[in-house]
Design an enzyme around this catalytic site. Structure first.
Site, PDB file in Angstrom:
ATOM      1  N   ARG A 153       0.833  -1.213   0.000  1.00 42.64           N
ATOM      2  CA  ARG A 153       0.000   0.000   0.000  1.00 42.64           C
ATOM      3  C   ARG A 153       0.868   1.263   0.000  1.00 42.64           C
ATOM      4  O   ARG A 153       0.483   2.279  -0.571  1.00 42.64           O
ATOM      5  CB  ARG A 153      -0.938   0.003   1.203  1.00 42.64           C
ATOM      6  N   LYS A 171     -19.935 -14.957   5.211  1.00 40.37           N
ATOM      7  CA  LYS A 171     -21.372 -14.866   5.457  1.00 40.37           C
ATOM      8  C   LYS A 171     -22.139 -14.318   4.267  1.00 40.37           C
ATOM      9  O   LYS A 171     -21.758 -13.323   3.665  1.00 40.37           O
ATOM     10  CB  LYS A 171     -21.623 -13.959   6.664  1.00 40.37           C
ATOM     11  N   GLY A 200     -10.536  -8.018   0.913  1.00 44.95           N
ATOM     12  CA  GLY A 200      -9.240  -8.133   1.569  1.00 44.95           C
ATOM     13  C   GLY A 200      -8.754  -9.563   1.654  1.00 44.95           C
ATOM     14  O   GLY A 200      -7.583  -9.849   1.380  1.00 44.95           O
ATOM     15  N   GLY A 225     -14.415  -3.297   1.179  1.00 44.91           N
ATOM     16  CA  GLY A 225     -15.743  -2.785   1.507  1.00 44.91           C
ATOM     17  C   GLY A 225     -16.213  -1.741   0.516  1.00 44.91           C
ATOM     18  O   GLY A 225     -17.370  -1.740   0.086  1.00 44.91           O
TER      19      GLY A 225
HETATM   20  P1  ADP Z   1     -13.271 -10.978   1.515  1.00 46.20           P
HETATM   21  O1  ADP Z   1     -12.440 -10.302   2.583  1.00 46.20           O
HETATM   22  O2  ADP Z   1     -12.448 -11.413   0.355  1.00 46.20           O
HETATM   23  O3  ADP Z   1     -14.464 -10.150   1.132  1.00 46.20           O
HETATM   24  P2  ADP Z   1     -14.745 -12.497   3.486  1.00 46.20           P
HETATM   25  O4  ADP Z   1     -14.232 -11.580   4.538  1.00 46.20           O
HETATM   26  O5  ADP Z   1     -16.182 -12.441   3.158  1.00 46.20           O
HETATM   27  O6  ADP Z   1     -13.861 -12.322   2.153  1.00 46.20           O
HETATM   28  O7  ADP Z   1     -14.487 -14.009   3.901  1.00 46.20           O
HETATM   29  C1  ADP Z   1     -13.213 -14.524   4.137  1.00 46.20           C
HETATM   30  C2  ADP Z   1     -13.268 -15.657   5.113  1.00 46.20           C
HETATM   31  O8  ADP Z   1     -14.212 -16.621   4.730  1.00 46.20           O
HETATM   32  C3  ADP Z   1     -11.953 -16.369   5.205  1.00 46.20           C
HETATM   33  O9  ADP Z   1     -11.368 -16.095   6.459  1.00 46.20           O
HETATM   34  C4  ADP Z   1     -12.308 -17.853   5.060  1.00 46.20           C
HETATM   35  O10 ADP Z   1     -11.659 -18.685   5.993  1.00 46.20           O
HETATM   36  C5  ADP Z   1     -13.801 -17.842   5.291  1.00 46.20           C
HETATM   37  N1  ADP Z   1     -14.450 -19.000   4.673  1.00 46.20           N
HETATM   38  C6  ADP Z   1     -14.416 -19.369   3.387  1.00 46.20           C
HETATM   39  N2  ADP Z   1     -15.068 -20.532   3.213  1.00 46.20           N
HETATM   40  C7  ADP Z   1     -15.546 -20.905   4.419  1.00 46.20           C
HETATM   41  C8  ADP Z   1     -16.281 -22.041   4.889  1.00 46.20           C
HETATM   42  N3  ADP Z   1     -16.673 -23.000   4.064  1.00 46.20           N
HETATM   43  N4  ADP Z   1     -16.588 -22.077   6.197  1.00 46.20           N
HETATM   44  C9  ADP Z   1     -16.174 -21.096   7.022  1.00 46.20           C
HETATM   45  N5  ADP Z   1     -15.474 -20.020   6.644  1.00 46.20           N
HETATM   46  C10 ADP Z   1     -15.155 -19.934   5.344  1.00 46.20           C
HETATM   47 MG    MG Z   2     -12.771 -10.115   4.690  1.00 47.30          MG
END
Ligand code: ADP
Ligand code: MG
Length: 395
Positions: A37, A202, A352, A376
């Site tokens: 960054r 989620k 992220g 976000g």
């Molecule tokens: P991003 O930051 O890319 O938007 P999120 O914050 O929504 O992604 O989600 C990332 C998290 O989701 C990771 O820490 C990963 O471990 C978790 N994750 C992915 N698949 C599963 C699963 N099947 N069960 C529980 N957690 C999961």
């Molecule tokens: Mg995340």
């Protein structure tokens, strides 16, 4: 919206220019574990300094919650920025106090100074407009013009992102412009087929973006923790997998309204626990044992998602396909990321953890068209929500 080039064309020599940058790097003590960054923010500081501006850099680090906390000091970041720029970088040990005033007043043309972590000031993130405004007044007094280059913060109505632009001549920096240009290509007439891959934890976090994107995409491939709420909506048992019971009805409605667009995993990697030594098994998505958790998408799913991605002209990916942080559950994310990297169309990664997965799995970042720096912010943009830090630059 005015750009950095417009500001440079006006002439910045002798003017104090406050640049809001995203320097929120991971630290291990005082050691910066990933400086990208800083490296990607430096060109704007460099261009302004070379044009004779007196550059005042404002940024946040971590979540100090409005309190001065040495663990979140930007001092090591300023030191690294100095190395990257190849020039001295001054450091103010407060944000708008005596040190900031003395440091910025002493700048000569071409100098660069970094202010201490803006989130040491509770007013920065305050919901109270007057409190934020009073702080923005003091920040604005340090400069004659404002450049917003912190895309990761544009969805926040914070003093250094929003209120300050109401007080100073303003423009967007190159990182912000690049993000907007790419994200607009995902929402305004994207090349088709347009395939979106969503995962992460989620479904409730991403429901807004799912609803906003579904009318625009040809395929929505769903993996990660969120796929289990969709599988439950189809009537399948999901064992101990991540399940948001209050979202099942909403997912059922999305599936009914978009029967040909939403693609769910056909197989999943299950285990009794999330551990490096877990005994794993691949099972059909429709037959997850009661005493197992689904922690990754399976190899058939990777192949099916890969086939949908192979011919795509536009791809947006957000959210890992599994618990990629733990080795036995990383292959789904690796396989899908590789399929995206191999796609000839425009490929955009937001989020992220998704960006972290690319790094952690040792994939070639250059193989992706764009990796967004603002998780976000990029999701809120794709949802069609107004981003305060962008709206204010347009005014
Ligand atoms: P991003 O930051 O890319 O938007 P999120 O914050 O929504 O992604 O989600 C990332 C998290 O989701 C990771 O820490 C990963 O471990 C978790 N994750 C992915 N698949 C599963 C699963 N099947 N069960 C529980 N957690 C999961
Ligand atoms: Mg995340």
């Amino acid at each position: 919206m005015r750009t950095l080039d417009d500001l440079l064309a006006d002439g910045v020599a002798g003017r104090r220019v406050l640049v809001r940058s995203d320097l929120n790097v991971p630290l291990d003590g005082e050691k910066i574990t990933d400086d990208r960054r800083i490296v990607s923010s430096a060109p704007v500081h460099d261009a302004l300094a070379k044009a004779g501006a007196r550059v005042v850099v404002c940024a946040h680090l971590g979540r100090p919650k409005g309190l001065r906390d040495p663990r979140y000091s930007l001092r090591p970041v300023a030191a690294r920025l100095s190395e990257v720029l190849g020039r001295e970088v001054r450091f103010a040990s407060d944000v708008v106090g005596e040190s900031a005033q003395i440091t910025t007043a002493a700048l000569v043309d071409g100098d660069v100074a970094v202010l201490e972590n803006v989130r040491f000031e509770a007013a920065e993130t305050s919901k109270d407009e007057a409190e934020r405004g009073a702080f923005a007044d003091r920040l604005a007094a340090l400069a004659d013009a404002y450049v917003d280059d912190a895309f990761g913060a544009v969805h926040r109505k914070h003093a250094s992102v929003y209120d300050i632009a109401l007080r100073l001549p303003h423009c967007a920096g190159t990182l912000v412009l690049r993000e907007l240009e790419v994200l607009r290509r995902l929402t305004e007439s994207p090349d088709r087929p347009y395939v979106v891959v969503l995962g992460g934890s989620k479904v409730s976090d991403k429901f807004g973006v799912i609803e906003a994107l579904l009318p625009k995409v040809d395929r929505l491939l769903v993996g990660g923790g969120m796929c289990f709420t969709f599988l439950a909506a189809q009537g399948h048992g999901v064992g101990g997998s991540l399940l948001e019971a209050d979202q099942v009805d909403a997912c059922r409605r999305l599936l009914a309204d978009n029967p040909d667009k939403i693609v769910l995993p056909s197989d999943v990697v299950v285990a009794a626990e999330v551990s490096d030594h877990a005994a794993t098994e691949v099972v059909p998505a429709a037959a997850i044992p009661d005493d197992r958790k689904g922690l990754d998408v399976g190899p058939d799913t990777v192949a099916e998602f890969g086939a949908a991605l192979a011919g795509a002209r536009t791809v947006f990916w957000n959210g890992p396909m599994g618990v990629f942080e733990v080795t036995p559950f990383a292959e789904g994310t690796r396989g899908v990321a590789q399929a995206i990297a191999g796609c000839d169309g425009l490929t955009v990664v937001g989020g992220g953890d998704s960006a972290a997965a690319i790094r952690q799995l040792g994939l070639d970042e250059a193989a992706f068209g764009h990796i967004s720096t603002g998780g976000g912010a990029s999701l809120e943009f794709l949802e069609g929500r107004t981003l305060p830090g962008i709206a204010v630059l347009e005014g």
